[in-house]
Scaffold this motif. Structure first.
Motif, short mmCIF file in Angstrom:
data_model
loop_
_atom_site.label_atom_id
_atom_site.label_comp_id
_atom_site.label_asym_id
_atom_site.label_seq_id
_atom_site.Cartn_x
_atom_site.Cartn_y
_atom_site.Cartn_z
N GLU A 114 -2.34 3.17 9.93
CA GLU A 114 -1.94 4.36 9.21
C GLU A 114 -2.05 4.10 7.71
OE1 GLU A 114 1.89 7.14 8.35
OE2 GLU A 114 2.14 5.21 9.37
N SER A 115 -2.63 5.05 6.98
CA SER A 115 -2.81 4.83 5.55
C SER A 115 -1.64 5.41 4.76
CB SER A 115 -4.08 5.51 5.06
OG SER A 115 -5.18 4.87 5.65
N ALA A 116 -1.17 4.64 3.80
CA ALA A 116 -0.16 5.19 2.88
C ALA A 116 -0.87 5.88 1.72
CB ALA A 116 0.74 4.08 2.37
N ARG A 167 -0.37 1.29 5.32
CA ARG A 167 1.05 1.29 5.00
C ARG A 167 1.69 -0.07 5.28
NH1 ARG A 167 3.99 5.50 4.33
NH2 ARG A 167 2.50 6.86 5.37
N ASN A 187 0.80 9.37 0.98
CA ASN A 187 1.60 9.92 2.07
C ASN A 187 1.20 11.35 2.40
OD1 ASN A 187 3.14 7.59 2.42
ND2 ASN A 187 4.45 8.19 0.70
N GLN A 206 7.61 4.00 -2.60
CA GLN A 206 6.91 3.58 -1.38
C GLN A 206 5.73 2.67 -1.71
OE1 GLN A 206 7.15 4.87 2.11
NE2 GLN A 206 9.20 4.85 1.23
N VAL A 207 5.11 2.94 -2.83
CA VAL A 207 3.87 2.24 -3.16
C VAL A 207 4.06 1.48 -4.47
CG1 VAL A 207 1.42 2.52 -3.65
CG2 VAL A 207 2.56 4.06 -2.05
N LYS A 224 7.01 -1.96 1.78
CA LYS A 224 6.32 -1.08 0.84
C LYS A 224 4.83 -1.35 0.95
CE LYS A 224 9.92 -1.34 -2.77
NZ LYS A 224 10.60 -0.08 -2.54
N THR A 225 4.05 -0.42 0.42
CA THR A 225 2.61 -0.62 0.37
C THR A 225 2.26 -1.16 -1.01
OG1 THR A 225 2.38 1.26 1.83
CG2 THR A 225 0.40 0.53 0.67
#
Lengths: 267, 253
Positions: free
Chosen positions: A18-20, A45, A80, A167-168, A199-200
């Motif tokens: 899954e990509s963040a 992610r 996201n 998150q990133v 976190k990414t």
């Protein structure tokens, strides 16, 4: 560590991560100069992706486009699932030159992001204190940047990025201005952060060893105009412990392989 | 050790006053009184109240002019530094103001604004403002790009970037401009009193010279220099208190 293994297992079972963050067909021109052309890249992610390439390959430009600090000429960035139109609370940035405010104490620097988000003074200082402790600067809360060493200044930059709980985490050659020994310690600490913080991380570096050491995924960018030439996912040595990575045969092979493909682009 | 700078200041003042005393005793010129004569003239003027009355007069254009120059100068400087259009619009005015020989303009000012307070305030402003504006604008333009980028990355609004990053980063150069501007303002205030109408300290200087009371003349000159030095020291203290970490330069040094 267990969690990370589970994550990998799930990911491999699905076949796709899954990509963040995703960048789609990004181009960036500075007047006549084409810095990036039609660049698409996925950032899984919870993992650390390095952007690696020779100088002038546009890796910092790409990072700043993801941060929303630069506008791409065409293409779009999604974080996201929502399109990036500027800087946002879902991303925090660690700067190559630290970008600390020299007139502000460590605690004020660390709480800057929270201050801009309107967090009350007592609350943001409590949060800042926690992250200052976490990056190992307890006792320096009221010191000024000029009183700290380069490594300590970057720890302040890191604490500032962590304290806003994004998150990133975008890191622009964060360790290039600190000395070799501090850098090694930082790299080990970074592996711990990736493991614990969920976190990414997107990490720009020009050091092949550093990229291979810290990354779950390495995107190799080639210059003029910049495009992704290769994506490497080291997998074998990540769970063998920080002390064993640098003598793992896979680590050494990947370092050599990357150098072989980059050397023709380095004048 | 802490007071070493202070001791040095005292020593250099003593050497200067000593040299003044000796030069007055030789004497290098009949119109050059000794340091002690000047000081006693200063104290007698202070005692009979002439000095205070003179300063009540002189401080009006000086304080008003400096206040206007500082507030307006920094505001315009910020504006000019942040916006290319205002740079284009305002910069030439202040560059011309700075380059123009002020004494030659005074007749024009008197023609337009009379011989009252307005003209004198304007003289102070013309002397003080250009360097404040130009320094502020230059400092604002030279704010390290990465600090502004940091502000944007951490969601600072444009206003917050100006207030929390640009102004503090520019403050050392803004204060340098204020120091230069305020000392020029002192020159302007005295020049106005010598060239427009003799009032206040300018009057003491002109009148004492005309009746060859040189100690009083030098006492008045000395007192205005002393006031300027004290004021600049106060400004420096303010800067130190406001922007503590700036004293040692930037992180990237």
């Amino acid at each position: 560590m267990a969690m990370s293994q589970t994550k990998m297992a799930v990911a491999e079972a699905d076949g796709v991560l899954e990509s963040a963050v995703s960048t789609r067909n990004i181009s960036k021109n500075y007047g006549e100069v084409e810095a990036l052309r039609d660049l698409s890249l996925e950032f899984p992610r919870g993992q650390l992706t390095s952007l690696l390439g020779p100088s002038g390959c546009g890796k910092t430009t790409l990072l700043k486009i993801i941060a929303g600090l630069l506008e791409p000429t065409s293409g779009e960035v999604e974080v996201n699932g929502s399109k990036v139109t500027g800087p946002g609370p879902d991303r925090a940035f660690v700067f190559q030159d630290f970008a600390l405010l020299p007139w502000a104490s460590v605690i004020r620097n660390v709480s800057f992001g929270l201050e801009m988000r309107g967090v009350a003074k007592s609350e943001r200082e409590a949060i800042a204190e926690r992250y200052i402790r976490e990056v190992g600067l307890a006792g320096f809360e009221h010191a000024y940047p000029h009183e700290l060493s380069g490594g300590m200044r970057q720890r302040v930059g890191l604490a500032r990025a962590l304290s806003v709980d994004s998150q990133v985490l975008l890191m622009d050659e964060p360790f290039s201005a600190v000395d070799e020994q501090t850098r090694r310690k930082f790299q080990e600490d970074l592996l711990g952060l990736v493991q614990n913080e969920n976190k990414t991380f997107i990490f720009v570096t020009h050091s092949i060893e550093e990229a291979v050491y810290v990354s779950d995924q390495i995107a190799i960018l080639l210059p003029r105009p910049s495009r992704v030439s290769e994506i490497i996912r080291p997998s074998g040595f990540r769970n063998k412990g920080v002390d064993n990575i640098r003598r793992d045969p896979e680590y050494l092979d990947i370092v050599d392989e990357i150098w072989a493909s980059l050397r023709t682009y380095v004048e | 050790m802490v007071n070493r700078a202070f001791v040095l200041k005292i020593v250099s003042a003593l050497i200067l006053f000593g040299a003044w005393e000796i030069a007055g005793r030789i004497p290098v010129s009949l119109a050059f009184p000794t340091f002690l004569e000047s000081m006693s003239a200063l104290f007698s003027m202070a005692a009979d109240g002439t000095l205070w009355l003179a300063y009540a007069e002189t401080l009006q254009p000086l304080v008003v002019g400096i206040a206007i120059s500082a507030v307006l100068g920094i505001a315009i400087g910020l504006w000019v530094g942040l916006n290319d259009f205002f740079d284009w619009l305002f910069s030439p005015i202040f560059i011309v103001m700075q380059a123009a020989p002020l004494a030659a303009l005074i007749p024009l000012l008197v023609l337009a604004y009379g011989i009252g307070l307005t003209s004198k305030v304007l003289v102070v402003c013309i002397m003080a403002m250009p360097v404040i504006v130009l320094n502020t604008a230059g400092a604002v333009r030279n704010t390290p790009e990465s600090m502004k980028e940091m502000g944007r990355a951490y969601l600072a609004t444009d206003l917050a970037i100006v207030l929390k990053i640009v102004i503090p980063a520019a403050s050392p150069v803004i204060f340098a401009g204020l120091r230069l501007g305020i000392s020029a303002g002192f020159i302007g205030a005295i020049l106005a009193e010598l060239k427009i109408t003799p009032t206040g300290v300018g009057d003491i200087i002109t009148y004492s010279r005309s009746i060859a009371d040189y100690p009083s003349m030098y006492a008045a000159i000395f007192s205005i220099i002393l006031l300027a030095v004290l004021f600049l020291n106060l400004l420096e203290k303010t800067e130190t208190v406001l922007f503590k970490g700036n004293q040692r330069g930037y992180v990237s040094d």
